[in-house]
Enzyme design. Structure first.
Site, PDB file in Angstrom:
ATOM      1  N   ARG A  53       0.843  -1.190   0.000  1.00  0.00           N
ATOM      2  CA  ARG A  53       0.000   0.000   0.000  1.00  0.00           C
ATOM      3  C   ARG A  53       0.885   1.249   0.000  1.00  0.00           C
ATOM      4  O   ARG A  53       1.781   1.381   0.825  1.00  0.00           O
ATOM      5  CB  ARG A  53      -0.920   0.011   1.213  1.00  0.00           C
ATOM      6  CG  ARG A  53      -1.979  -1.083   1.184  1.00  0.00           C
ATOM      7  CD  ARG A  53      -2.914  -0.989   2.370  1.00  0.00           C
ATOM      8  NE  ARG A  53      -2.224  -1.187   3.635  1.00  0.00           N
ATOM      9  CZ  ARG A  53      -2.792  -1.082   4.819  1.00  0.00           C
ATOM     10  NH1 ARG A  53      -4.069  -0.753   4.918  1.00  0.00           N
ATOM     11  NH2 ARG A  53      -2.105  -1.297   5.924  1.00  0.00           N
ATOM     12  N   ASP A  55       1.323   5.555   0.089  1.00  0.00           N
ATOM     13  CA  ASP A  55       0.694   6.723   0.696  1.00  0.00           C
ATOM     14  C   ASP A  55       0.186   7.690  -0.375  1.00  0.00           C
ATOM     15  O   ASP A  55       0.532   7.592  -1.558  1.00  0.00           O
ATOM     16  CB  ASP A  55       1.695   7.451   1.595  1.00  0.00           C
ATOM     17  CG  ASP A  55       2.087   6.641   2.817  1.00  0.00           C
ATOM     18  OD1 ASP A  55       1.292   5.776   3.238  1.00  0.00           O
ATOM     19  OD2 ASP A  55       3.190   6.872   3.346  1.00  0.00           O
ATOM     20  N   TYR A 116      12.014   0.656  -4.709  1.00  0.00           N
ATOM     21  CA  TYR A 116      11.510   2.021  -4.890  1.00  0.00           C
ATOM     22  C   TYR A 116      12.601   2.911  -5.479  1.00  0.00           C
ATOM     23  O   TYR A 116      13.794   2.647  -5.308  1.00  0.00           O
ATOM     24  CB  TYR A 116      11.091   2.625  -3.542  1.00  0.00           C
ATOM     25  CG  TYR A 116       9.762   2.149  -3.011  1.00  0.00           C
ATOM     26  CD1 TYR A 116       8.598   2.878  -3.244  1.00  0.00           C
ATOM     27  CD2 TYR A 116       9.674   0.984  -2.265  1.00  0.00           C
ATOM     28  CE1 TYR A 116       7.380   2.452  -2.742  1.00  0.00           C
ATOM     29  CE2 TYR A 116       8.459   0.554  -1.757  1.00  0.00           C
ATOM     30  CZ  TYR A 116       7.316   1.290  -2.000  1.00  0.00           C
ATOM     31  OH  TYR A 116       6.109   0.863  -1.499  1.00  0.00           O
ATOM     32  N   ARG A 204      10.969   7.360   2.709  1.00  0.00           N
ATOM     33  CA  ARG A 204      11.024   8.825   2.718  1.00  0.00           C
ATOM     34  C   ARG A 204      11.888   9.345   3.861  1.00  0.00           C
ATOM     35  O   ARG A 204      12.507  10.405   3.746  1.00  0.00           O
ATOM     36  CB  ARG A 204       9.614   9.375   2.781  1.00  0.00           C
ATOM     37  CG  ARG A 204       8.829   9.129   1.478  1.00  0.00           C
ATOM     38  CD  ARG A 204       7.334   9.261   1.686  1.00  0.00           C
ATOM     39  NE  ARG A 204       6.986  10.579   2.186  1.00  0.00           N
ATOM     40  CZ  ARG A 204       5.802  10.868   2.714  1.00  0.00           C
ATOM     41  NH1 ARG A 204       4.872   9.926   2.837  1.00  0.00           N
ATOM     42  NH2 ARG A 204       5.559  12.096   3.135  1.00  0.00           N
TER      43      ARG A 204
END
Length: 271
Positions: A53, A55, A116, A204
């Site tokens: 999932r 954000d 990522y 992040r």
């Protein structure tokens, strides 16, 4: 559903106008759009599960979903499902691939790792306007080689609580398999982060901490020491979501490996 087929779907999306992946009452999410499109074609679906999932604001080019659909309708749509979904889905989300898989496949728990990418522009003039929705503008020059060298101290299995927003009942122990920084052909600083799984805001936070090293505000020892904090590090900046893209989720090609991987993923992690 009496006779169903499990499908593996590839999904790509621009996260700018979505309130994240997961279903939320009254809000536009990626899952709500994909489920709506599938229900138009199949009527009944079950077991809709995503690899990871994301954000609000985060993008994906390599997201993976599994879903169970009526076999008779899958047989009728097999050769044109992706084309039909193209006509139903909004332009900021696409199903890029669809295939039938063994029912033991689990998009979330059978994944070996997720990769990522985070893009940062440190040019004095800012970000190319055509890439402003997937690239972070950074106000200070970055030493990418220094960032890369410092990041290598974080590789391996650790408790990444210093980089994560803790959730009740969830572990923050993860295995970071790759964390590289390099400049692409356009001079953009690009982070490649690969792990078996990530806790909330981990990527992040990793990027935010590395940027503090790259622009000279922190040293390499500070970055490594965050692993020893034992709690969320208040001095780590969580960068914006728009520079982040999920680019790949990896699975074994052998269905016989999926059950072992599912059991391993579901275990309670300890160091």
């Amino acid at each position: 559903m009496e006779d169903s087929t499990r499908l593996r779907l590839g999904v790509a999306y621009d996260g700018a106008e979505f309130n994240g992946w997961a279903l939320q009452p009254g809000l536009r999410t990626v899952a709500s759009e994909v489920i709506r499109a599938l229900e138009i074609l199949f009527g009944e679906i079950e077991g809709f599960t995503v690899a990871g999932r994301t954000d609000a604001g985060v993008h994906a080019t390599g997201q993976i979903v599994h879903v169970d659909v009526p076999t008779v309708k899958w047989e009728a749509l097999r050769d044109r499902l992706v084309w039909r979904l193209r006509g139903i889905l909004p332009p900021d989300v696409r199903v890029t691939a669809a295939e039938a898989v063994d029912p033991s496949f689990n998009a979330r728990f059978a994944a070996r790792w997720r990769r990522y990418r985070y893009r940062v522009a440190d040019a004095t003039w800012g970000v190319n306007p055509l890439r402003r929705l997937d690239t972070l503008a950074w106000p200070r020059p970055l030493d990418v080689e220094r960032m890369h060298a410092a990041s290598q101290a974080l590789l391996g299995e650790h408790d990444f609580v210093g980089f994560c927003k803790q959730r009740e009942g969830a572990t923050t122990i993860r295995e970071l398999k790759q964390y590289d920084w390099a400049r692409d052909e356009d001079g953009i600083a690009v982070a490649t982060v690969r792990a078996d799984a990530f806790c909330h805001s981990m990527v992040r936070s990793l990027v935010g901490a590395s940027l503090a090293v790259g622009d000279g505000r922190r040293d390499e020892a500070w970055l490594a020491a965050i692993l020893t904090h034992g709690e969320r590090a208040n001095d780590v900046h969580v960068v914006g979501p728009h520079g982040l893209t999920l680019v790949e989720v990896s699975y074994s090609d052998d269905p016989a490996d999926w059950r072992a991987r599912i059991d391993q993923t579901r275990r309670l992690r300890t160091l």
